[in-house]
Design a protein around this motif. Structure first.
Motif, PDB file in Angstrom:
ATOM      1  N   SER A 113       0.829  -1.211   0.000  1.00 38.67           N
ATOM      2  CA  SER A 113       0.000   0.000   0.000  1.00 38.67           C
ATOM      3  C   SER A 113       0.871   1.272   0.000  1.00 38.67           C
ATOM      4  CB  SER A 113      -0.945   0.010   1.203  1.00 38.67           C
ATOM      5  OG  SER A 113      -0.170   0.020   2.385  1.00 38.67           O
ATOM      6  N   LYS A 114       2.130   1.147   0.433  1.00 36.44           N
ATOM      7  CA  LYS A 114       3.034   2.318   0.400  1.00 36.44           C
ATOM      8  C   LYS A 114       3.542   2.584  -1.013  1.00 36.44           C
ATOM      9  CE  LYS A 114       5.759   1.190   4.134  1.00 36.44           C
ATOM     10  NZ  LYS A 114       7.075   1.292   4.710  1.00 36.44           N
ATOM     11  N   GLY A 115       3.376   1.582  -1.931  1.00 38.49           N
ATOM     12  CA  GLY A 115       3.863   1.721  -3.304  1.00 38.49           C
ATOM     13  C   GLY A 115       5.382   1.672  -3.345  1.00 38.49           C
ATOM     14  N   PHE A 116       5.941   1.547  -4.544  1.00 38.60           N
ATOM     15  CA  PHE A 116       7.385   1.698  -4.694  1.00 38.60           C
ATOM     16  C   PHE A 116       7.714   2.061  -6.131  1.00 38.60           C
ATOM     17  CE2 PHE A 116       6.450  -2.898  -4.767  1.00 38.60           C
ATOM     18  CZ  PHE A 116       6.916  -3.262  -6.008  1.00 38.60           C
ATOM     19  N   ASP A 117       8.859   2.677  -6.305  1.00 41.14           N
ATOM     20  CA  ASP A 117       9.273   3.179  -7.617  1.00 41.14           C
ATOM     21  C   ASP A 117      10.797   3.203  -7.607  1.00 41.14           C
ATOM     22  OD1 ASP A 117       9.864   4.530  -9.912  1.00 41.14           O
ATOM     23  OD2 ASP A 117       8.894   6.410  -9.329  1.00 41.14           O
ATOM     24  N   MET A 118      11.399   2.091  -8.030  1.00 36.93           N
ATOM     25  CA  MET A 118      12.874   2.019  -7.975  1.00 36.93           C
ATOM     26  C   MET A 118      13.443   1.649  -9.348  1.00 36.93           C
ATOM     27  SD  MET A 118      13.423  -1.591  -6.050  1.00 36.93           S
ATOM     28  CE  MET A 118      11.840  -2.130  -5.471  1.00 36.93           C
ATOM     29  N   LEU A 119      14.734   1.815  -9.462  1.00 40.13           N
ATOM     30  CA  LEU A 119      15.403   1.446 -10.703  1.00 40.13           C
ATOM     31  C   LEU A 119      16.715   0.753 -10.343  1.00 40.13           C
ATOM     32  CD1 LEU A 119      15.726   3.531 -13.874  1.00 40.13           C
ATOM     33  CD2 LEU A 119      17.791   2.614 -12.875  1.00 40.13           C
ATOM     34  N   ILE A 120      16.908  -0.440 -10.907  1.00 42.23           N
ATOM     35  CA  ILE A 120      18.179  -1.137 -10.660  1.00 42.23           C
ATOM     36  C   ILE A 120      19.136  -0.801 -11.790  1.00 42.23           C
ATOM     37  CG2 ILE A 120      19.292  -3.370 -10.261  1.00 42.23           C
ATOM     38  CD1 ILE A 120      17.105  -3.655  -8.440  1.00 42.23           C
ATOM     39  N   MET A 121      20.293  -0.276 -11.417  1.00 41.90           N
ATOM     40  CA  MET A 121      21.357   0.020 -12.391  1.00 41.90           C
ATOM     41  C   MET A 121      22.421  -1.053 -12.213  1.00 41.90           C
ATOM     42  SD  MET A 121      22.856   2.070 -14.596  1.00 41.90           S
ATOM     43  CE  MET A 121      22.005   3.636 -14.537  1.00 41.90           C
ATOM     44  N   ARG A 122      22.474  -1.967 -13.189  1.00 41.60           N
ATOM     45  CA  ARG A 122      23.366  -3.132 -13.081  1.00 41.60           C
ATOM     46  C   ARG A 122      24.522  -3.027 -14.068  1.00 41.60           C
ATOM     47  NH1 ARG A 122      21.444  -8.880 -15.686  1.00 41.60           N
ATOM     48  NH2 ARG A 122      23.501  -9.848 -15.728  1.00 41.60           N
ATOM     49  N   GLU A 123      25.742  -3.285 -13.600  1.00 44.26           N
ATOM     50  CA  GLU A 123      26.894  -3.346 -14.505  1.00 44.26           C
ATOM     51  C   GLU A 123      26.743  -4.633 -15.322  1.00 44.26           C
ATOM     52  OE1 GLU A 123      30.422  -3.454 -16.499  1.00 44.26           O
ATOM     53  OE2 GLU A 123      29.741  -5.122 -15.266  1.00 44.26           O
ATOM     54  N   LEU A 124      26.933  -4.545 -16.641  1.00 40.69           N
ATOM     55  CA  LEU A 124      26.520  -5.660 -17.493  1.00 40.69           C
ATOM     56  C   LEU A 124      27.659  -6.392 -18.198  1.00 40.69           C
ATOM     57  CD1 LEU A 124      23.658  -6.695 -18.195  1.00 40.69           C
ATOM     58  CD2 LEU A 124      23.685  -5.231 -20.207  1.00 40.69           C
ATOM     59  N   THR A 125      28.872  -5.845 -18.169  1.00 38.49           N
ATOM     60  CA  THR A 125      29.912  -6.467 -19.004  1.00 38.49           C
ATOM     61  C   THR A 125      31.165  -6.855 -18.227  1.00 38.49           C
ATOM     62  OG1 THR A 125      30.749  -4.283 -19.609  1.00 38.49           O
ATOM     63  CG2 THR A 125      29.195  -5.289 -21.133  1.00 38.49           C
ATOM     64  N   GLY A 126      31.116  -6.798 -16.899  1.00 46.87           N
ATOM     65  CA  GLY A 126      32.298  -7.166 -16.111  1.00 46.87           C
ATOM     66  C   GLY A 126      31.928  -8.136 -14.999  1.00 46.87           C
TER      67      GLY A 126
ATOM     68  N   VAL B 223      11.958  -6.949  -0.125  1.00 50.82           N
ATOM     69  CA  VAL B 223      10.618  -7.480   0.185  1.00 50.82           C
ATOM     70  C   VAL B 223      10.057  -6.883   1.480  1.00 50.82           C
ATOM     71  CG1 VAL B 223      10.763  -9.635  -1.093  1.00 50.82           C
ATOM     72  CG2 VAL B 223      11.660  -9.562   1.214  1.00 50.82           C
ATOM     73  N   LYS B 224      10.927  -6.301   2.317  1.00 55.31           N
ATOM     74  CA  LYS B 224      10.478  -5.763   3.599  1.00 55.31           C
ATOM     75  C   LYS B 224      10.007  -4.315   3.463  1.00 55.31           C
ATOM     76  CE  LYS B 224      12.238  -5.352   8.279  1.00 55.31           C
ATOM     77  NZ  LYS B 224      13.370  -4.591   8.735  1.00 55.31           N
ATOM     78  N   ASP B 225      10.789  -3.531   2.689  1.00 53.53           N
ATOM     79  CA  ASP B 225      10.468  -2.098   2.590  1.00 53.53           C
ATOM     80  C   ASP B 225      10.946  -1.543   1.243  1.00 53.53           C
ATOM     81  OD1 ASP B 225       9.893   0.537   3.059  1.00 53.53           O
ATOM     82  OD2 ASP B 225      11.613   0.884   4.394  1.00 53.53           O
ATOM     83  N   PRO B 226      10.343  -1.988   0.122  1.00 56.72           N
ATOM     84  CA  PRO B 226      10.842  -1.554  -1.195  1.00 56.72           C
ATOM     85  C   PRO B 226      10.688  -0.058  -1.435  1.00 56.72           C
ATOM     86  CG  PRO B 226       8.799  -2.828  -1.417  1.00 56.72           C
ATOM     87  CD  PRO B 226       9.214  -2.936   0.019  1.00 56.72           C
ATOM     88  N   ALA B 227       9.809   0.601  -0.671  1.00 51.85           N
ATOM     89  CA  ALA B 227       9.580   2.037  -0.879  1.00 51.85           C
ATOM     90  C   ALA B 227      10.823   2.866  -0.568  1.00 51.85           C
ATOM     91  CB  ALA B 227       8.411   2.512  -0.020  1.00 51.85           C
ATOM     92  N   GLN B 228      11.788   2.310   0.179  1.00 55.76           N
ATOM     93  CA  GLN B 228      12.981   3.090   0.569  1.00 55.76           C
ATOM     94  C   GLN B 228      13.924   3.340  -0.611  1.00 55.76           C
ATOM     95  OE1 GLN B 228      16.171   0.722   2.791  1.00 55.76           O
ATOM     96  NE2 GLN B 228      14.518  -0.776   2.738  1.00 55.76           N
ATOM     97  N   PHE B 229      13.779   2.548  -1.713  1.00 55.55           N
ATOM     98  CA  PHE B 229      14.778   2.619  -2.782  1.00 55.55           C
ATOM     99  C   PHE B 229      14.389   3.584  -3.902  1.00 55.55           C
ATOM    100  CE2 PHE B 229      15.394  -1.768  -1.101  1.00 55.55           C
ATOM    101  CZ  PHE B 229      16.701  -1.605  -0.654  1.00 55.55           C
ATOM    102  N   ASP B 230      15.413   4.265  -4.434  1.00 56.97           N
ATOM    103  CA  ASP B 230      15.244   5.040  -5.664  1.00 56.97           C
ATOM    104  C   ASP B 230      16.112   4.355  -6.730  1.00 56.97           C
ATOM    105  OD1 ASP B 230      14.840   6.912  -7.616  1.00 56.97           O
ATOM    106  OD2 ASP B 230      16.120   8.445  -6.735  1.00 56.97           O
ATOM    107  N   VAL B 231      17.436   4.638  -6.761  1.00 58.42           N
ATOM    108  CA  VAL B 231      18.328   3.940  -7.694  1.00 58.42           C
ATOM    109  C   VAL B 231      19.189   2.961  -6.892  1.00 58.42           C
ATOM    110  CG1 VAL B 231      20.267   4.172  -9.300  1.00 58.42           C
ATOM    111  CG2 VAL B 231      18.401   5.847  -9.330  1.00 58.42           C
ATOM    112  N   ILE B 232      19.160   1.697  -7.286  1.00 56.87           N
ATOM    113  CA  ILE B 232      20.059   0.694  -6.702  1.00 56.87           C
ATOM    114  C   ILE B 232      21.180   0.484  -7.705  1.00 56.87           C
ATOM    115  CG2 ILE B 232      20.311  -1.750  -6.085  1.00 56.87           C
ATOM    116  CD1 ILE B 232      17.465  -1.705  -5.025  1.00 56.87           C
TER     117      ILE B 232
END
Ligand code: NAD
Length: 361
Positions: free
Chosen positions: A130-143, A234-243
């Motif tokens: 119910s708190k919603g969440f809006d995050m983006l995972i920035m993953r290094e892809l070639t190393g 899974v506990k508090d996804p609302a805390q994240f912006d960019v990971i």
């Protein structure tokens, strides 16, 4: 602006969902006064059938000459399709690996956003969703571990496998810069995820990320150990912006983050190089089980087109217009089959594209 976009419709539902994304982009071009020129290339199974290989050099050259690439999805039924009887380097997925390498796409972005209208599909407890969440995972892809030296040896009759995790400071710096740049377009918070209590590569990661952070004083930086991050998602996804994280941690965490949204047909992604160039595609596959039936959800591809406008062309206003049109369609109660719920109107792929295009303003 004049934009040259290479499209890869691909296989399965790919051509259907890319057609809807083009429809929405054409509407954006009309409303905001831009010129968009689309050139299609073949990749995956479609290219194997036509050219005998999953990606030709000509197709790569066309992609390189464009300002950005928009892709549907490639691949077929991995059990029944004749494409999977070919040697691995000639199968559909080899085309994807080849284009990522040719375009030097080292940064993978996967947003995970919970639409309140779809919160019923979220597998988390209501008090969390119910708190919603809006995050983006920035993953290094070639190393990292997936690209390090590996071998299996036998020592005194015992088999031993060795994988190597290496990162140099330049690889870390370029992905960290991408992470902070993206955070500047969002809520200005970066959570850098590592395992610095154990791994040297993570200690270097942390040091370089802290150096880069000094260039972005508006962005709040926090560090989190990867095991804790897996729990916090899974506990508090609302805390994240960019990971911001390295290759293997990002592989695992981005799947976890996308699954907590509960709606695979809604998840976009982008892979970027060190210029503004990027390849944009939905996170899902080619869904051969529903290909050609006009029931696929085109929203993930349409949201990937929105990411393309935002990250390759700095057209934040136009990207916001697409995101708002998608939200409006959901608020108006229209759903494709995969996200259908009681009291809503079920629509097909083409109609969903029409409804979103109509709402672009
Ligand atoms: P998939 O994501 O294609 O399908 C999984 C399930 O989700 C299926 O039931 C499918 O019908 C459904 N689904 C997926 N996207 C949907 C959408 N937009 N609307 C409605 N329903 C949707 O995964 P899979 O079945 O494991 O893979 C099929 C093929 O896709 C394989 O060849 C695989 O290698 C390929 N694949 C390609 C990419 C890519 O091109 N980047 C990514 C993943 C899988």
């Amino acid at each position: 602006m004049d934009l040259r976009i290479t499209c890869i419709p691909g296989d399965g539902i790919g051509p259907e969902i890319v057609a809807e994304a083009k429809k929405v982009l054409n509407k954006v071009a009309e409303v905001y006064g831009h010129q968009m020129q689309f050139t299609d290339i073949l990749m995956g199974g479609a290219s194997i059938d036509a050219c005998g290989v999953p990606l030709t050099d000509e197709a790569i050259a066309t992609a390189k000459a464009a300002d950005a690439v928009l892709m549907g999805s490639i691949g077929g039924n991995t059990t029944t399709s004749p494409w999977y009887k070919l040697p691995p380097n000639l199968r559909p997925e080899a085309g994807l690996l080849k284009i990522r390498k040719a375009l030097n796409l080292f940064a993978n972005l996967r947003p995970a956003y919970l639409y309140q209208e779809l919160s019923g599909a979220c597998p988390l407890k209501e008090e969390i969703s119910s708190k919603g969440f809006d995050m983006l995972i920035m993953r290094e892809l070639t190393g990292g571990l997936y690209f390090g030296e590996r071998k299996t040896v036998e020592e005194n009759g015992v088999l031993k496998a060795i994988d190597t995790l290496t990162y140099d400071e330049n690889e870390i710096r370029r992905i960290a810069i991408k992470g902070f740049e993206v955070a500047m377009k969002r809520r200005k918070k970066v959570t850098s995820v590592d395992k610095a209590n154990v791994l040297d590569s993570s200690r270097l990661w942390r040091k370089v990320v802290e150096e880069v952070a000094k260039e972005y004083p508006e962005v709040t930086l926090e560090h989190m150990l990867v095991d804790n991050c897996a729990m916090q998602l899974v506990k508090d996804p609302a805390q994240f912006d960019v990971i911001l994280t390295e290759n293997m941690f990002g592989d695992i965490l981005s799947d976890e983050a996308s699954m907590v949204t509960g709606s695979i047909g809604m998840l976009s992604s982008a892979s970027l190089n060190d210029t503004k160039f990027g390849l944009y595609e939905p996170s899902h596959g080619s869904a051969p089980d529903i290909a050609g039936m006009d029931i696929a959800n085109p929203i993930a591809t349409i949201l990937s087109a929105s990411m393309m406008l935002r990250y390759s062309f700095d057209m934040d206003k136009e990207a916001d217009a697409i995101d708002a049109a998608v939200r409006q369609v959901l608020q108006d109660g229209f759903r494709t089959g995969d996200i259908m719920s009681e009291g809503c109107e079920k629509v097909g792929c083409k109609r969903m594209g029409d409804l979103i295009a109509e709402r672009i303003q």
